[in-house]
Design a protein around this motif. Structure first.
Motif, PDB file in Angstrom:
ATOM      1  N   TYR A 241       0.866  -1.171   0.000  1.00  0.00           N
ATOM      2  CA  TYR A 241       0.000   0.000   0.000  1.00  0.00           C
ATOM      3  C   TYR A 241       0.908   1.228   0.000  1.00  0.00           C
ATOM      4  CZ  TYR A 241      -3.592   3.324   1.324  1.00  0.00           C
ATOM      5  OH  TYR A 241      -4.445   4.389   1.354  1.00  0.00           O
ATOM      6  N   GLN A 242       1.009   1.869  -1.149  1.00  0.00           N
ATOM      7  CA  GLN A 242       1.909   3.008  -1.312  1.00  0.00           C
ATOM      8  C   GLN A 242       1.345   3.947  -2.367  1.00  0.00           C
ATOM      9  OE1 GLN A 242       5.502   1.140  -2.697  1.00  0.00           O
ATOM     10  NE2 GLN A 242       4.700   0.753  -4.728  1.00  0.00           N
ATOM     11  N   SER A 243       1.835   5.144  -2.355  1.00  0.00           N
ATOM     12  CA  SER A 243       1.418   6.124  -3.342  1.00  0.00           C
ATOM     13  C   SER A 243       2.162   5.890  -4.655  1.00  0.00           C
ATOM     14  CB  SER A 243       1.708   7.539  -2.837  1.00  0.00           C
ATOM     15  OG  SER A 243       1.444   8.476  -3.856  1.00  0.00           O
ATOM     16  N   ALA A 244       1.432   5.882  -5.736  1.00  0.00           N
ATOM     17  CA  ALA A 244       2.058   5.801  -7.058  1.00  0.00           C
ATOM     18  C   ALA A 244       2.407   7.193  -7.560  1.00  0.00           C
ATOM     19  CB  ALA A 244       1.125   5.103  -8.041  1.00  0.00           C
ATOM     20  N   GLU A 245       2.028   8.211  -6.792  1.00  0.00           N
ATOM     21  CA  GLU A 245       2.283   9.592  -7.188  1.00  0.00           C
ATOM     22  C   GLU A 245       3.708  10.018  -6.867  1.00  0.00           C
ATOM     23  OE1 GLU A 245      -0.936  11.310  -5.023  1.00  0.00           O
ATOM     24  OE2 GLU A 245      -2.401  10.703  -6.508  1.00  0.00           O
ATOM     25  N   VAL A 246       4.436   9.193  -6.102  1.00  0.00           N
ATOM     26  CA  VAL A 246       5.834   9.458  -5.795  1.00  0.00           C
ATOM     27  C   VAL A 246       6.648   9.117  -7.041  1.00  0.00           C
ATOM     28  CG1 VAL A 246       7.767   8.797  -4.310  1.00  0.00           C
ATOM     29  CG2 VAL A 246       5.458   8.912  -3.365  1.00  0.00           C
ATOM     30  N   ALA A 247       7.607   9.940  -7.359  1.00  0.00           N
ATOM     31  CA  ALA A 247       8.424   9.724  -8.559  1.00  0.00           C
ATOM     32  C   ALA A 247       9.030   8.330  -8.560  1.00  0.00           C
ATOM     33  CB  ALA A 247       9.534  10.770  -8.625  1.00  0.00           C
TER      34      ALA A 247
ATOM     35  N   GLN B 127       7.418   5.462  -8.889  1.00  0.00           N
ATOM     36  CA  GLN B 127       6.499   4.387  -8.510  1.00  0.00           C
ATOM     37  C   GLN B 127       5.541   4.100  -9.665  1.00  0.00           C
ATOM     38  OE1 GLN B 127       6.576   2.498  -5.870  1.00  0.00           O
ATOM     39  NE2 GLN B 127       8.192   3.641  -4.867  1.00  0.00           N
ATOM     40  N   GLN B 128       5.496   2.855 -10.084  1.00  0.00           N
ATOM     41  CA  GLN B 128       4.591   2.459 -11.156  1.00  0.00           C
ATOM     42  C   GLN B 128       3.294   1.885 -10.582  1.00  0.00           C
ATOM     43  OE1 GLN B 128       6.334  -0.382 -13.801  1.00  0.00           O
ATOM     44  NE2 GLN B 128       4.575  -0.445 -15.149  1.00  0.00           N
ATOM     45  N   PHE B 129       3.375   1.307  -9.384  1.00  0.00           N
ATOM     46  CA  PHE B 129       2.232   0.650  -8.784  1.00  0.00           C
ATOM     47  C   PHE B 129       1.874   1.307  -7.458  1.00  0.00           C
ATOM     48  CE2 PHE B 129       4.654  -2.643 -11.113  1.00  0.00           C
ATOM     49  CZ  PHE B 129       3.739  -2.849 -12.135  1.00  0.00           C
ATOM     50  N   GLY B 130       0.589   1.279  -7.120  1.00  0.00           N
ATOM     51  CA  GLY B 130       0.118   1.859  -5.877  1.00  0.00           C
ATOM     52  C   GLY B 130      -1.138   2.660  -6.125  1.00  0.00           C
ATOM     53  N   TYR B 131      -1.455   3.577  -5.188  1.00  0.00           N
ATOM     54  CA  TYR B 131      -2.700   4.339  -5.310  1.00  0.00           C
ATOM     55  C   TYR B 131      -2.460   5.738  -5.860  1.00  0.00           C
ATOM     56  CZ  TYR B 131      -1.371   6.515  -0.835  1.00  0.00           C
ATOM     57  OH  TYR B 131      -0.711   7.189   0.167  1.00  0.00           O
ATOM     58  N   GLN B 132      -3.523   6.276  -6.450  1.00  0.00           N
ATOM     59  CA  GLN B 132      -3.558   7.659  -6.921  1.00  0.00           C
ATOM     60  C   GLN B 132      -4.918   8.225  -6.573  1.00  0.00           C
ATOM     61  OE1 GLN B 132      -2.717   7.636 -11.121  1.00  0.00           O
ATOM     62  NE2 GLN B 132      -0.521   7.566 -10.781  1.00  0.00           N
ATOM     63  N   SER B 133      -4.969   9.527  -6.320  1.00  0.00           N
ATOM     64  CA  SER B 133      -6.220  10.204  -5.993  1.00  0.00           C
ATOM     65  C   SER B 133      -6.283  11.514  -6.764  1.00  0.00           C
ATOM     66  CB  SER B 133      -6.291  10.509  -4.500  1.00  0.00           C
ATOM     67  OG  SER B 133      -6.036   9.359  -3.730  1.00  0.00           O
ATOM     68  N   GLU B 134      -7.457  11.824  -7.268  1.00  0.00           N
ATOM     69  CA  GLU B 134      -7.645  13.059  -8.022  1.00  0.00           C
ATOM     70  C   GLU B 134      -8.974  13.691  -7.606  1.00  0.00           C
ATOM     71  OE1 GLU B 134      -8.312  14.462 -12.658  1.00  0.00           O
ATOM     72  OE2 GLU B 134      -8.143  12.337 -12.182  1.00  0.00           O
ATOM     73  N   GLN B 135      -8.927  14.936  -7.170  1.00  0.00           N
ATOM     74  CA  GLN B 135     -10.146  15.638  -6.785  1.00  0.00           C
ATOM     75  C   GLN B 135     -10.863  16.101  -8.042  1.00  0.00           C
ATOM     76  OE1 GLN B 135      -9.569  18.926  -4.099  1.00  0.00           O
ATOM     77  NE2 GLN B 135     -11.756  19.127  -3.697  1.00  0.00           N
TER      78      GLN B 135
ATOM     79  N   TYR C 104     -13.976  12.456  -5.458  1.00  0.00           N
ATOM     80  CA  TYR C 104     -12.612  12.090  -5.863  1.00  0.00           C
ATOM     81  C   TYR C 104     -12.640  10.861  -6.754  1.00  0.00           C
ATOM     82  CZ  TYR C 104     -10.422  15.237  -2.494  1.00  0.00           C
ATOM     83  OH  TYR C 104     -10.004  16.347  -1.824  1.00  0.00           O
ATOM     84  N   ARG C 105     -11.650  10.784  -7.626  1.00  0.00           N
ATOM     85  CA  ARG C 105     -11.370   9.560  -8.386  1.00  0.00           C
ATOM     86  C   ARG C 105     -10.168   8.918  -7.694  1.00  0.00           C
ATOM     87  NH1 ARG C 105     -10.826  11.510 -13.120  1.00  0.00           N
ATOM     88  NH2 ARG C 105     -12.966  11.075 -13.749  1.00  0.00           N
ATOM     89  N   VAL C 106     -10.348   7.687  -7.259  1.00  0.00           N
ATOM     90  CA  VAL C 106      -9.307   6.959  -6.540  1.00  0.00           C
ATOM     91  C   VAL C 106      -8.979   5.710  -7.344  1.00  0.00           C
ATOM     92  CG1 VAL C 106      -8.720   5.865  -4.344  1.00  0.00           C
ATOM     93  CG2 VAL C 106     -10.303   7.783  -4.375  1.00  0.00           C
ATOM     94  N   SER C 107      -7.703   5.358  -7.410  1.00  0.00           N
ATOM     95  CA  SER C 107      -7.321   4.147  -8.141  1.00  0.00           C
ATOM     96  C   SER C 107      -6.174   3.447  -7.422  1.00  0.00           C
ATOM     97  CB  SER C 107      -6.915   4.484  -9.580  1.00  0.00           C
ATOM     98  OG  SER C 107      -5.767   5.305  -9.590  1.00  0.00           O
ATOM     99  N   PHE C 108      -6.050   2.155  -7.693  1.00  0.00           N
ATOM    100  CA  PHE C 108      -4.932   1.371  -7.179  1.00  0.00           C
ATOM    101  C   PHE C 108      -4.531   0.389  -8.261  1.00  0.00           C
ATOM    102  CE2 PHE C 108      -2.471  -1.779  -5.033  1.00  0.00           C
ATOM    103  CZ  PHE C 108      -1.777  -1.047  -4.091  1.00  0.00           C
ATOM    104  N   SER C 109      -3.227   0.346  -8.562  1.00  0.00           N
ATOM    105  CA  SER C 109      -2.673  -0.582  -9.553  1.00  0.00           C
ATOM    106  C   SER C 109      -1.692  -1.509  -8.866  1.00  0.00           C
ATOM    107  CB  SER C 109      -1.939   0.178 -10.662  1.00  0.00           C
ATOM    108  OG  SER C 109      -2.831   1.001 -11.362  1.00  0.00           O
TER     109      SER C 109
ATOM    110  N   MET D 122       2.136  -2.312   4.354  1.00  0.00           N
ATOM    111  CA  MET D 122       2.808  -1.045   4.082  1.00  0.00           C
ATOM    112  C   MET D 122       4.202  -1.316   3.488  1.00  0.00           C
ATOM    113  SD  MET D 122       0.737   1.254   4.884  1.00  0.00           S
ATOM    114  CE  MET D 122      -0.777   1.501   5.794  1.00  0.00           C
ATOM    115  N   PRO D 123       4.743  -0.359   2.747  1.00  0.00           N
ATOM    116  CA  PRO D 123       6.072  -0.563   2.160  1.00  0.00           C
ATOM    117  C   PRO D 123       7.140  -0.636   3.261  1.00  0.00           C
ATOM    118  CG  PRO D 123       5.289   1.650   1.703  1.00  0.00           C
ATOM    119  CD  PRO D 123       4.176   0.929   2.382  1.00  0.00           C
ATOM    120  N   GLU D 124       8.218  -1.353   2.953  1.00  0.00           N
ATOM    121  CA  GLU D 124       9.340  -1.463   3.903  1.00  0.00           C
ATOM    122  C   GLU D 124      10.114  -0.161   3.928  1.00  0.00           C
ATOM    123  OE1 GLU D 124      11.740  -4.828   2.954  1.00  0.00           O
ATOM    124  OE2 GLU D 124      10.046  -6.191   2.930  1.00  0.00           O
ATOM    125  N   GLY D 125      10.677   0.111   5.091  1.00  0.00           N
ATOM    126  CA  GLY D 125      11.576   1.262   5.216  1.00  0.00           C
ATOM    127  C   GLY D 125      10.892   2.458   5.589  1.00  0.00           C
TER     128      GLY D 125
END
Length: 168
Positions: free
Chosen positions: A14-20, A22-30, A36-41, A165-168
């Motif tokens: 479970y991580q943000s794909a909006e971080v530079a 990252q190809q997989f994870g969640y994105q949110s758009e208001q 909101y449009r929410v997605s997870f890949s 959650m992601p490691e680290g």
């Protein structure tokens, strides 16, 4: 002695794909004040159920972050990107041919394509799921006309122990 080390493929955390990067994870758009449009890949080893649960978790998390009590799903969809690879094997396979009998030579096989039979193939398939939803958030009680309503705190409590959650 030969030692081979392979990378173990792990499910998308479970991580943000909006971080530079990252190809997989969640994105949110208001898309409106309370919508909101929410997605997870997920990657190829992330199960469909996990992708859909992480989408629901993200919707609940975002709802609480924005100061709302719950949300309802306006529209949702899950897509599968199926990758099929055909790999040749090392043993002979099937080829078109006709058996015939010749009085001088006995039984033979005619292959109209010539040469040896085609090698058999091994098929490998991998699925990669992504889910998206448009959610509308609310405060207090859910609107009477809304279907698929969720209390954000209840969703976070129910799914929280299962979210990796992601490691680290």
């Amino acid at each position: 002695m030969t030692v081979s080390l392979g990378a173990c493929a792990t499910s998308t955390p479970y991580q943000s794909a909006e971080v530079a990067g990252q190809q997989f994870g969640y994105q949110s758009e208001q898309i409106a004040a309370d919508r909101y449009r929410v997605s997870f890949s997920g990657n190829e080893v992330t199960a469909r159920e996990t992708v859909e649960e992480y989408l629901l978790y993200r919707a609940a998390e975002l709802t609480r972050q924005k100061g709302y009590d719950g949300f309802y799903v306006v529209r949702e969809q899950t897509e599968a990107d199926i990758d099929i690879d055909t790999l040749p094997t090392t043993y002979p396979g099937w080829a078109p041919g006709w058996r015939y009998y010749n009085a001088d030579f006995g039984w033979g096989v005619y292959n109209p394509l010539g040469g040896t039979p085609f090698p058999a193939a091994r098929i490998s398939a991998s699925d990669q799921y992504s889910a998206s939803a448009v959610i509308e958030m609310y405060r207090g009680n859910a609107p009477a006309s809304a279907e698929d309503t969720f209390d954000a705190s209840a969703v976070l409590a129910r799914l929280g122990d299962y979210v990796e959650m992601p490691e680290g």
